[in-house]
Design a protein around this motif. Sequence first.
Motif, PDB file in Angstrom:
ATOM      1  N   VAL A  94      66.647  32.790  89.038  1.00  0.00           N
ATOM      2  CA  VAL A  94      65.333  32.212  88.752  1.00  0.00           C
ATOM      3  C   VAL A  94      64.251  33.282  88.833  1.00  0.00           C
ATOM      4  CG1 VAL A  94      63.622  30.533  89.532  1.00  0.00           C
ATOM      5  CG2 VAL A  94      66.038  29.930  89.521  1.00  0.00           C
ATOM      6  N   VAL A  95      64.330  34.144  89.854  1.00  0.00           N
ATOM      7  CA  VAL A  95      63.352  35.232  89.990  1.00  0.00           C
ATOM      8  C   VAL A  95      63.433  36.168  88.786  1.00  0.00           C
ATOM      9  CG1 VAL A  95      62.637  37.175  91.416  1.00  0.00           C
ATOM     10  CG2 VAL A  95      63.425  35.078  92.503  1.00  0.00           C
ATOM     11  N   LYS A  96      64.641  36.487  88.358  1.00  0.00           N
ATOM     12  CA  LYS A  96      64.818  37.352  87.196  1.00  0.00           C
ATOM     13  C   LYS A  96      64.261  36.696  85.938  1.00  0.00           C
ATOM     14  CE  LYS A  96      68.449  39.665  84.531  1.00  0.00           C
ATOM     15  NZ  LYS A  96      69.919  39.872  84.393  1.00  0.00           N
ATOM     16  N   TYR A  97      64.474  35.399  85.779  1.00  0.00           N
ATOM     17  CA  TYR A  97      63.954  34.675  84.612  1.00  0.00           C
ATOM     18  C   TYR A  97      62.425  34.668  84.609  1.00  0.00           C
ATOM     19  CZ  TYR A  97      62.844  30.707  81.591  1.00  0.00           C
ATOM     20  OH  TYR A  97      62.309  29.894  80.618  1.00  0.00           O
ATOM     21  N   LEU A  98      61.817  34.419  85.776  1.00  0.00           N
ATOM     22  CA  LEU A  98      60.363  34.407  85.876  1.00  0.00           C
ATOM     23  C   LEU A  98      59.779  35.797  85.604  1.00  0.00           C
ATOM     24  CD1 LEU A  98      59.944  32.137  89.031  1.00  0.00           C
ATOM     25  CD2 LEU A  98      59.405  31.538  86.665  1.00  0.00           C
ATOM     26  N   PHE A  99      60.448  36.832  86.119  1.00  0.00           N
ATOM     27  CA  PHE A  99      59.978  38.202  85.878  1.00  0.00           C
ATOM     28  C   PHE A  99      60.040  38.543  84.382  1.00  0.00           C
ATOM     29  CE2 PHE A  99      60.874  42.766  85.443  1.00  0.00           C
ATOM     30  CZ  PHE A  99      59.754  43.294  86.067  1.00  0.00           C
ATOM     31  N   SER A 100      61.131  38.161  83.735  1.00  0.00           N
ATOM     32  CA  SER A 100      61.267  38.426  82.305  1.00  0.00           C
ATOM     33  C   SER A 100      60.193  37.695  81.511  1.00  0.00           C
ATOM     34  CB  SER A 100      62.664  37.998  81.835  1.00  0.00           C
ATOM     35  OG  SER A 100      62.792  38.128  80.439  1.00  0.00           O
ATOM     36  N   ALA A 101      59.954  36.428  81.848  1.00  0.00           N
ATOM     37  CA  ALA A 101      58.920  35.661  81.149  1.00  0.00           C
ATOM     38  C   ALA A 101      57.539  36.267  81.368  1.00  0.00           C
ATOM     39  CB  ALA A 101      58.956  34.206  81.626  1.00  0.00           C
ATOM     40  N   MET A 102      57.281  36.720  82.595  1.00  0.00           N
ATOM     41  CA  MET A 102      55.984  37.328  82.899  1.00  0.00           C
ATOM     42  C   MET A 102      55.775  38.605  82.096  1.00  0.00           C
ATOM     43  SD  MET A 102      54.770  39.101  86.435  1.00  0.00           S
ATOM     44  CE  MET A 102      55.914  40.434  86.078  1.00  0.00           C
ATOM     45  N   VAL A 103      56.790  39.480  82.059  1.00  0.00           N
ATOM     46  CA  VAL A 103      56.664  40.756  81.361  1.00  0.00           C
ATOM     47  C   VAL A 103      56.489  40.539  79.858  1.00  0.00           C
ATOM     48  CG1 VAL A 103      57.895  42.869  80.766  1.00  0.00           C
ATOM     49  CG2 VAL A 103      57.918  42.053  83.114  1.00  0.00           C
ATOM     50  N   GLN A 104      57.248  39.623  79.287  1.00  0.00           N
ATOM     51  CA  GLN A 104      57.149  39.374  77.842  1.00  0.00           C
ATOM     52  C   GLN A 104      55.753  38.916  77.456  1.00  0.00           C
ATOM     53  OE1 GLN A 104      60.260  36.677  76.648  1.00  0.00           O
ATOM     54  NE2 GLN A 104      61.878  37.975  77.496  1.00  0.00           N
ATOM     55  N   ARG A 105      55.179  38.025  78.246  1.00  0.00           N
ATOM     56  CA  ARG A 105      53.841  37.534  77.922  1.00  0.00           C
ATOM     57  C   ARG A 105      52.774  38.583  78.193  1.00  0.00           C
ATOM     58  NH1 ARG A 105      56.930  33.321  79.386  1.00  0.00           N
ATOM     59  NH2 ARG A 105      56.669  31.360  78.251  1.00  0.00           N
ATOM     60  N   ALA A 106      52.949  39.358  79.262  1.00  0.00           N
ATOM     61  CA  ALA A 106      51.943  40.366  79.610  1.00  0.00           C
ATOM     62  C   ALA A 106      51.914  41.512  78.602  1.00  0.00           C
ATOM     63  CB  ALA A 106      52.215  40.906  81.014  1.00  0.00           C
ATOM     64  N   LEU A 107      53.035  41.784  77.927  1.00  0.00           N
ATOM     65  CA  LEU A 107      53.095  42.900  76.979  1.00  0.00           C
ATOM     66  C   LEU A 107      52.507  42.553  75.618  1.00  0.00           C
ATOM     67  CD1 LEU A 107      56.632  44.425  77.629  1.00  0.00           C
ATOM     68  CD2 LEU A 107      54.430  45.497  78.084  1.00  0.00           C
ATOM     69  N   LEU A 108      52.197  41.288  75.369  1.00  0.00           N
ATOM     70  CA  LEU A 108      51.725  40.886  74.041  1.00  0.00           C
ATOM     71  C   LEU A 108      50.398  41.566  73.687  1.00  0.00           C
ATOM     72  CD1 LEU A 108      51.962  39.166  71.513  1.00  0.00           C
ATOM     73  CD2 LEU A 108      50.851  37.297  72.757  1.00  0.00           C
ATOM     74  N   ALA A 109      49.390  41.423  74.558  1.00  0.00           N
ATOM     75  CA  ALA A 109      48.069  41.990  74.261  1.00  0.00           C
ATOM     76  C   ALA A 109      48.096  43.516  74.153  1.00  0.00           C
ATOM     77  CB  ALA A 109      47.065  41.539  75.321  1.00  0.00           C
ATOM     78  N   PRO A 110      48.772  44.263  75.060  1.00  0.00           N
ATOM     79  CA  PRO A 110      48.840  45.723  74.878  1.00  0.00           C
ATOM     80  C   PRO A 110      49.502  46.150  73.570  1.00  0.00           C
ATOM     81  CG  PRO A 110      49.463  45.137  77.113  1.00  0.00           C
ATOM     82  CD  PRO A 110      49.347  43.862  76.354  1.00  0.00           C
ATOM     83  N   MET A 111      50.574  45.451  73.174  1.00  0.00           N
ATOM     84  CA  MET A 111      51.242  45.812  71.933  1.00  0.00           C
ATOM     85  C   MET A 111      50.347  45.533  70.729  1.00  0.00           C
ATOM     86  SD  MET A 111      53.990  47.269  72.662  1.00  0.00           S
ATOM     87  CE  MET A 111      54.422  47.456  70.944  1.00  0.00           C
ATOM     88  N   VAL A 112      49.578  44.459  70.796  1.00  0.00           N
ATOM     89  CA  VAL A 112      48.644  44.174  69.700  1.00  0.00           C
ATOM     90  C   VAL A 112      47.600  45.277  69.590  1.00  0.00           C
ATOM     91  CG1 VAL A 112      46.818  42.597  68.959  1.00  0.00           C
ATOM     92  CG2 VAL A 112      48.997  41.683  69.723  1.00  0.00           C
ATOM     93  N   TRP A 113      47.082  45.729  70.733  1.00  0.00           N
ATOM     94  CA  TRP A 113      46.094  46.819  70.711  1.00  0.00           C
ATOM     95  C   TRP A 113      46.686  48.087  70.091  1.00  0.00           C
ATOM     96  CZ3 TRP A 113      40.954  47.479  72.226  1.00  0.00           C
ATOM     97  CH2 TRP A 113      40.515  48.789  72.323  1.00  0.00           C
ATOM     98  N   ILE A 114      47.894  48.466  70.513  1.00  0.00           N
ATOM     99  CA  ILE A 114      48.519  49.690  70.002  1.00  0.00           C
ATOM    100  C   ILE A 114      48.790  49.579  68.497  1.00  0.00           C
ATOM    101  CG2 ILE A 114      50.587  51.124  70.125  1.00  0.00           C
ATOM    102  CD1 ILE A 114      50.695  50.497  73.122  1.00  0.00           C
TER     103      ILE A 114
END
Length: 331
Positions: A94-114
Amino acid sequence: MDRMKLVLQYFQSNSESISNGICIILALVSVKLYTSFDFNCPCLPQYNKLYSLGVMIVPPIILLFLGVLVNRHTGIMMDEWMRPIGKRSKNPAVVKYLFSAMVQRALLAPMVWILVTLLDGKILICAFSMSVDPSPFTGMPNNTGLDVIRLLAKVPCKEDVIFKNSSFRKAVSRYVRCYSQAIGWSILLLLIFVGAMGRLIKPCFDNSAASMQTRYWSNYMDVEQKLFDETCALHARDFARKCVVQFFEGMRDDSTLRLPHPPYFNYHREEEEEEQEEEKLHGITKQQQVDQLLDKWYYCKPELDVTRMAHRPRVCITWEDRNGRTLYSDV
């Protein structure tokens, strides 16, 4: 208007939808920030690359931390990872799933900027115009008294008098912009390809039952914490109201009021109201009890077993006379 209502209802349906909505808003904000950002290249060999890479790297790092900060999965993951075990064991999946979901969503805005900066091309023109070989291009100014590196460093500055009515600056700018856009489209294509292949290949190597269990318990943690917070808020409201009423009642003097006895008067009305108040407070009527409850919730969360709710204890009243004989009993 109806479509907007449906979109709002979707984003308000659960915490995952809210997190998706916040990440999309951050991505749109990153695009708006870039379009409103006044990019002015210093046009100096020692500062061009440093300034450009700073503009390309620093805002994505800020957006990444913002994405982690506003993501609800971050708090749930850290609470689950750091909490004492108590009566409930930790689930690393569950911790691994939550971490993966957090990272995927957090990377959206930086990737859009780049991607936006690469597709626009101004930043790479400023950073790498000095690395271009000027020999294939015609119209290079020769009477400026500057060396080639300093001359190429001024390519991003179209207002400079050196490049007035010169096709050399436009040709170099187009050349670097083509490379920048090619890199941007390649990264976008790679991300789409990796995402599609991940969706296609993941079911072949993943246990569907385990994935369903992981999603269920991650959603359970979110719902449980929200319900606990809502219950605490209701209890705090009732507890505060009870304290205020008790304070005001304690300030008035005792008085006796004699009235005729109405036939419909219910002697047990006040007792029933008090019982209802006690039910709202769940029997937690002192500060020490509240502190003990919160400590127990943190250090020893209840085990995931609700079968005892079917055998909830109740208070049974037995009336006895002075000799101890039972007159009436609820048992």
